[in-house]
Design a protein around this motif. Structure first.
Motif, mmCIF file in Angstrom:
data_model
loop_
_atom_site.group_PDB
_atom_site.id
_atom_site.type_symbol
_atom_site.label_atom_id
_atom_site.label_comp_id
_atom_site.label_asym_id
_atom_site.label_seq_id
_atom_site.Cartn_x
_atom_site.Cartn_y
_atom_site.Cartn_z
ATOM 1 N N UNK B 587 0.833 -1.200 0.000
ATOM 2 C CA UNK B 587 0.000 0.000 0.000
ATOM 3 C C UNK B 587 0.870 1.253 0.000
ATOM 4 N N UNK B 588 1.892 1.238 0.814
ATOM 5 C CA UNK B 588 2.830 2.362 0.840
ATOM 6 C C UNK B 588 3.514 2.545 -0.504
ATOM 7 N N UNK B 589 3.964 1.415 -1.062
ATOM 8 C CA UNK B 589 4.676 1.473 -2.339
ATOM 9 C C UNK B 589 3.779 2.047 -3.437
ATOM 10 N N UNK B 590 2.517 1.608 -3.464
ATOM 11 C CA UNK B 590 1.589 2.091 -4.497
ATOM 12 C C UNK B 590 1.307 3.576 -4.300
ATOM 13 N N UNK B 591 1.086 3.976 -3.057
ATOM 14 C CA UNK B 591 0.822 5.388 -2.774
ATOM 15 C C UNK B 591 2.001 6.252 -3.225
ATOM 16 N N UNK B 592 3.189 5.802 -2.849
ATOM 17 C CA UNK B 592 4.385 6.562 -3.264
ATOM 18 C C UNK B 592 4.493 6.637 -4.780
ATOM 19 N N UNK B 593 4.254 5.512 -5.414
ATOM 20 C CA UNK B 593 4.392 5.450 -6.873
ATOM 21 C C UNK B 593 3.362 6.344 -7.555
ATOM 22 N N UNK B 594 2.135 6.297 -7.092
ATOM 23 C CA UNK B 594 1.096 7.110 -7.734
ATOM 24 C C UNK B 594 1.330 8.597 -7.466
ATOM 25 N N UNK B 595 1.973 8.909 -6.352
ATOM 26 C CA UNK B 595 2.325 10.310 -6.076
ATOM 27 C C UNK B 595 3.486 10.776 -6.936
ATOM 28 N N UNK B 596 4.419 9.862 -7.183
ATOM 29 C CA UNK B 596 5.618 10.270 -7.888
ATOM 30 C C UNK B 596 6.181 9.075 -8.634
ATOM 31 N N UNK B 597 6.058 9.132 -9.965
ATOM 32 C CA UNK B 597 6.390 7.947 -10.759
ATOM 33 C C UNK B 597 7.877 7.859 -11.063
ATOM 34 N N UNK B 598 8.676 7.903 -10.014
ATOM 35 C CA UNK B 598 10.118 7.741 -10.200
ATOM 36 C C UNK B 598 10.423 6.286 -10.499
ATOM 37 N N UNK B 599 11.614 6.082 -11.029
ATOM 38 C CA UNK B 599 12.060 4.728 -11.335
ATOM 39 C C UNK B 599 12.096 3.883 -10.064
ATOM 40 N N UNK B 600 12.608 4.508 -9.015
ATOM 41 C CA UNK B 600 12.730 3.790 -7.744
ATOM 42 C C UNK B 600 11.361 3.356 -7.222
ATOM 43 N N UNK B 601 10.412 4.265 -7.275
ATOM 44 C CA UNK B 601 9.062 3.940 -6.802
ATOM 45 C C UNK B 601 8.417 2.860 -7.659
ATOM 46 N N UNK B 602 8.710 2.906 -8.947
ATOM 47 C CA UNK B 602 8.152 1.881 -9.820
ATOM 48 C C UNK B 602 8.746 0.510 -9.502
ATOM 49 N N UNK B 603 10.047 0.506 -9.240
ATOM 50 C CA UNK B 603 10.703 -0.763 -8.908
ATOM 51 C C UNK B 603 10.115 -1.353 -7.628
#
Lengths: 692, 692
Positions: B587-603
């Motif tokens: 859930x944290x990972x998805x929230x972070x990714x949807x907030x900011x689509x950085x490569x790291x967040x996508x990984x």
């Protein structure tokens, strides 16, 4: 690759006829025949009991159902079994001819007949029927979507009538739940004698209503209430197990003498010129509960009538708690130092014409026989009690061996020849943390001895002994199990059942199954590793634990004083166990490779070596936030350094010269770190020495 | 990468000053100030106790030392603490002004002062000092090679005087060791009331010497002996915990009426024209112990004098076992069906001018007040007892909420306004297996209510309730812990301590630390997974368990009849827990990714998705030799299928059309498999819905 192997194996299980080699029964039954077909387990499975058994079979069969459904997830519809012939059409029929007695020489045999739609257990006694249910639980098979029993016939009975486990509740107190789960473990492998070591230098553990000083002054508040003791006796009896209590006298007396210094043997020297007389008097008379491990001088005074009066009173209170026929009075390791230096005792010896301390101890022990006889009990003691005037009614517990400078089991043969019944524990000291093979290859019946049949019959069996100097309630299970299951096989099965490979294979499965009884030998390892790693996730620590074993014999607790009875037993050495799993696996891989240098065999060896190189790197990282990992690093590094070199060697690449290689190897033989040793040392040496 | 993060973190810990945010105290103290520096733990660490405390502090401080050395591996030299002022120069000084009472409103405050070379605890009572020791244990820090306490000052006291946990020992019997380890857990998070639910439709659990029929007929042999009960009361008292027993009447009466059918309300109808009269008579009069879960009709007859006579006798035997001032008589969920259909009871109502069943129940309950008063006890009951004529001395236990069609906590406010002392349990039903946040955000003190200060003072606090329809001794800890630690914080800490992220972070550490008390919430998961996997090694099953949660509310046990009280609770749903760890992480990972689509967040997101694709493949292989894995496959496949599509989506590759994608998503919302649900569903939906 691993998964493919599993997959193929599973396919075989589900389609082909099962073979005896695939069964994981322990102890192995006396007679077993397998036929084609299987009995499918469904939720309609029910049990019916007929005959004239003791009602313990009702609870036993109910427990059987709960273990069966817990393990298989089947919603078996039968709840509590409370009476005979409740479900006449049940698929499992248990018939017992009569109620079993909880005693030696009881008929424990059973016949188990599994057909495709019916299972029948026939036994003379309910105790035999309980054994049959344990066998049945070990027979559960599965394919990919169901559980079943193979069609088979078993007829089974024990080789020895005394199949014991001793637990020392004195050194480290072991609460009732520890005792009960181990009784369950015993029953699962058909052991029938629980020897409960209840008193030693480190504590008196029996609630005494008439002599409360014993628990007030010598238990640290850690004792079994009389009701708890009765509940253990009942719990054991419900599982066909006899409880033999031990009150260790006249040596190992620190706890008793802490409460009753007036029956101690220490000299009260009032003629000293130093100190105030009153002070001196008090000082000499005081004893205290022992905190270290070892053999200590506090010993009861055999010349003092009060000693016998008190022991008589103690026994009057203790004996009724234990309905069984046997009472262990210890009698071991009395060095008699305080006897030698006590003039009153020396005088007593002369007066009674006792030539030496052995005869004096015999005098002492003989006084206990009528005290026990009054309660219908037979005296048993460690082999030291066997002196020339000892009553032939006493049972001799043989325990000394090479460690004590004696031929292994010599006292067992001496006892049998001398007319004593006897039980063997030498070879079954599981607290030495030796590999299972060391115990499995010891037989209670001496080979090549000149015993007559009558003398042989005096050898009642054997007993594994779990002394508790270095175990806590959290770790004791991992010192008892799974090795004790293999010892149980030695006591129950035919003497020809000796195949080590088969034993190891079956033991792995039995070990896993024992968990369902609440035994903690597997799960507490994980909890302790979490603490050592400081809750960091990593496989490295587990990997290291799988190649390390705690220092063997009694070498871990140097001088018996490094560990007090309250020192932490949550360390890496407590996590490691004998028969380290990867050491066993690596040894096989190395043997295979050295026999045949195929690519596959080389990869198997290299996988281990690579794992250990990786492990060392990961451990180093882990140690940055885990102080308890620091002491392990040198050993891990030694293994890693040598593994790197061996990887070069087996790929025919240039590595260190031989002398340096041997230097690395010897570092892997260290016993200086974290109270453990690398169990892969011998296999590593084979690789170092090999010409490739 | 993971290890590098750990490494950096560790370096910070060892060199930089620790901050409040890094501490893992729970419940969070009222006041804490940190200063520079630290107190280094060594084996010379000793404790000294002064003042006039109850002697429970000696055992408490000894236990503290053993937990400290077990955790840190330090060979702390101090053994047993048995008296005041034993080590005047000890580094830890504990001073208590007076002996604490085990009662509500006792002073539980403490001051803890840690300097670089001395630690001081000052408390009015030993109970406060015990709390300080728990805080101190939570303050242990480490760098790479040592353990230390941060220099700090804490002054602390509880917000509410009733910080309770109820355990239901009636539905599934919970042996004494389960109770004791949970009392240790309670003490570790400063809870002070153990409410012991001892009687219900499924069993009577108290040994009764004068009325043995209750255990003979209505306990299946599973009951607490009176000595065991006393030992629990003592164990609780040693930890500052009050025990409140519950005897649930007049409803939930199946067990009592199994032994004493003559005080049941069921109509004995002798005028039926069918059946033989004698048969009919016997049949109507019999009750039996209930095996299902739910609300049942068996109810005591309030019009029968024998009912009160027996209850009086029961209470005369039970009350002396519990020295505490409070006695819970249940009183809940009496539907009165058997009252309505019983002409004798209807007549009784008329005669006593009782307008309805509520008034009749009040009549019944009022009879119990003097029976309890005789033993110095105050009556407490579930909110149903609060009717207009109920004595204001009774304590109202508020439990109903949305599930029961009532506004949450309404009865709490009604009680406070109506002049009753009251305790809140609505919102703290941990057997509903909801996420911790659901409980943590409920406050015993209603917000925006119009309560006066006096009325507010009547709100004593709150209590978590662990009903045991669907837990066994093996799984109950995982339903209580760690969530109850967060509830304990709600009861103890300032009402402003509400940060969810901080709570979750601290709870993870507390959960790990609770293991040292013998709690099994972590290690039994591993043991049960071993059984489900049939002892095959694989991470796949663990991975699935970390995204699944047991069906919430009471939806798992459909109709209350799918699980009998002896059905297996060793299934996948029993392994899974609320707050599934990977669901929280994902859930944290998805929230972070949807907030900011950085490569790291996508990984980070992709790592989860890839894991689940791999998991499904591995589970399939595992299932070939593990029947208990079969029921999980559909859910695993749904997650894997959707994960594959989401991997395509986040890498902007062509996948299925939207409608098919939503189809896969809805399969992940299934509650049809293995009594679990995918806790990642909401996060998956976010990814499906997102425009990337």
């Amino acid at each position: 690759m691993k998964y493919i192997v599993i997959f193929l194996f599973a396919s075989i299980v589900s389609s082909a006829q099962i073979t005896k080699e695939q069964l994981n029964i322990m102890p192995w039954p006396q007679n077993i025949t397998l036929s084609e077909g299987s009995f499918l387990l469904t939720k309609n499975f029910k049990v019916n009991i007929t005959g004239a058994p003791n009602e313990r079979i009702f609870q036993g069969a109910t427990n059987f159902l709960r273990r069966l459904d817990g393990r298989t997830g089947q919603f078996i519809q039968q709840g509590f079994i409370t009476a005979l012939n409740e479900v006449p059409n049940a698929q499992l029929q248990i018939n017992c001819v009569r109620a079993g007695k909880i005693d030696l020489y009881e008929d424990e045999s059973y016949m188990l007949d599994i057909t495709a739609n019916k299972i029948t257990i026939n036994a003379t006694t309910d105790v035999g029927a309980l054994h049959a249910l344990e066998t049945l639980l070990q027979l559960v098979q599965n394919n990919n979507n169901s559980f079943y029993f193979p069609v088979s016939k078993i007829s089974d009975f024990p080789r020895f009538t005394w199949r014991g486990l001793m637990i020392d509740g004195a050194r480290h107190f072991m609460p009732i739940d520890v005792i009960k789960r181990n009784l369950d473990g015993m029953a699962a492998v058909k052991m029938n004698v629980f020897h409960w070591h209840l008193v030693d230098d480190q504590g008196w553990r029996i609630e005494m209503k008439k002599h409360p000083k014993l628990i007030q002054m010598a238990s640290d508040g850690n004792y079994y209430t009389q009701e708890e003791i009765k509940s253990v006796v009942k719990y054991a009896s419900d599982r066909g197990i006899l409880v033999v209590p031990e009150l260790d006298v006249p040596g190992h007396g620190s706890a008793i003498l802490t409460a009753y210094p007036e029956i101690g043997s220490k000299v009260v020297n009032l003629n000293l010129n130093t100190g105030e007389k009153g002070q001196q008097f008090t000082q000499v008379l005081s004893y205290s509960v022992e905190r270290n491990a070892g053999i200590f001088t506090p010993t009861l005074d055999p010349s003092n009538p009060k000693t016998y009066q008190l022991l008589n009173e103690f026994l009057d209170e203790i004996c009724p708690l234990f309905p069984g026929k046997y009472f262990h009075i210890g009698g071991d390791e009395n060095e008699g130092k305080d006897w030698d230096s006590n003039p009153k005792i020396q005088e007593f010896k002369k007066k009674h014409q006792l030539a030496n301390n052995h005869e004096l101890q015999t005098y002492f022990t003989m006084q206990l026989i009528p005290m026990l006889k009054k309660h219908g009990k037979v005296l048993m003691g460690w082999e030291e009690i066997m002196t020339k005037n000892m009553s032939k009614d006493a049972i001799i517990h043989s325990w000394k061996g090479a460690n004590e400078g004696k031929p292994a089991g010599k006292s067992l043969v001496d006892a049998a020849k001398g007319g004593y019944k006897t039980v063997l524990s030498n070879g079954y000291y599981i607290d030495l943390v030796l590999g299972v093979e060391e115990h499995y290859t010891v037989d209670p019946m001496p080979k090549n001895s000149s015993l007559t049949d009558e003398e042989k019959r005096r050898i009642l069996g054997g007993e594994a002994t779990m002394w508790s100097e270095l175990v806590s309630p959290e770790t004791i299970d991992s010192r008892i199990w799974p090795r004790t299951a293999a010892i149980a096989e030695r006591f129950w099965s035919n003497e020809n059942v000796t195949d080590i490979k088969s034993m190891r294979k079956r033991l792995n499965v039995i070990s896993f199954r024992l968990e369902e009884l609440g035994l903690t030998h597997l799960k507490n390892k994980e909890r302790l590793l979490r603490n050592i790693s400081n809750n960091q996730k990593s496989d490295a620590l587990l990997d290291l634990s799988n190649v390390c074993e705690p220092l063997k014999g009694y070498t871990r607790n140097k001088g018996g004083t490094e560990y007090q009875m309250y020192s932490p037993l949550t360390l890496f050495a407590d996590v490691c166990t004998p028969d380290a799993s990867d050491a066993v696996g690596f040894n096989e891989a190395v043997t295979n490779y050295l026999n045949s240098k195929t690519n596959e065999n080389q990869i198997a060896v290299a996988n281990y070596l690579n794992k250990w190189v990786r492990m060392d790197k990961d451990l180093l990282v882990l140690s940055n936030n885990a102080p308890l990992v620091q002491p392990l690093l040198p050993l891990s590094k030694s293994l890693s350094d040598l593994s790197e070199q061996l990887l070069l060697k087996i790929s025919n690449k240039q590595g260190l010269d031989d002398s340096s290689l041997y230097g690395l190897l010897e570092k892997c033989n260290s016993k200086d770190y974290a109270d453990v040793e690398l169990a892969v040392y011998n296999s590593l040496r084979k690789l170092v020495q090999a010409k490739l």
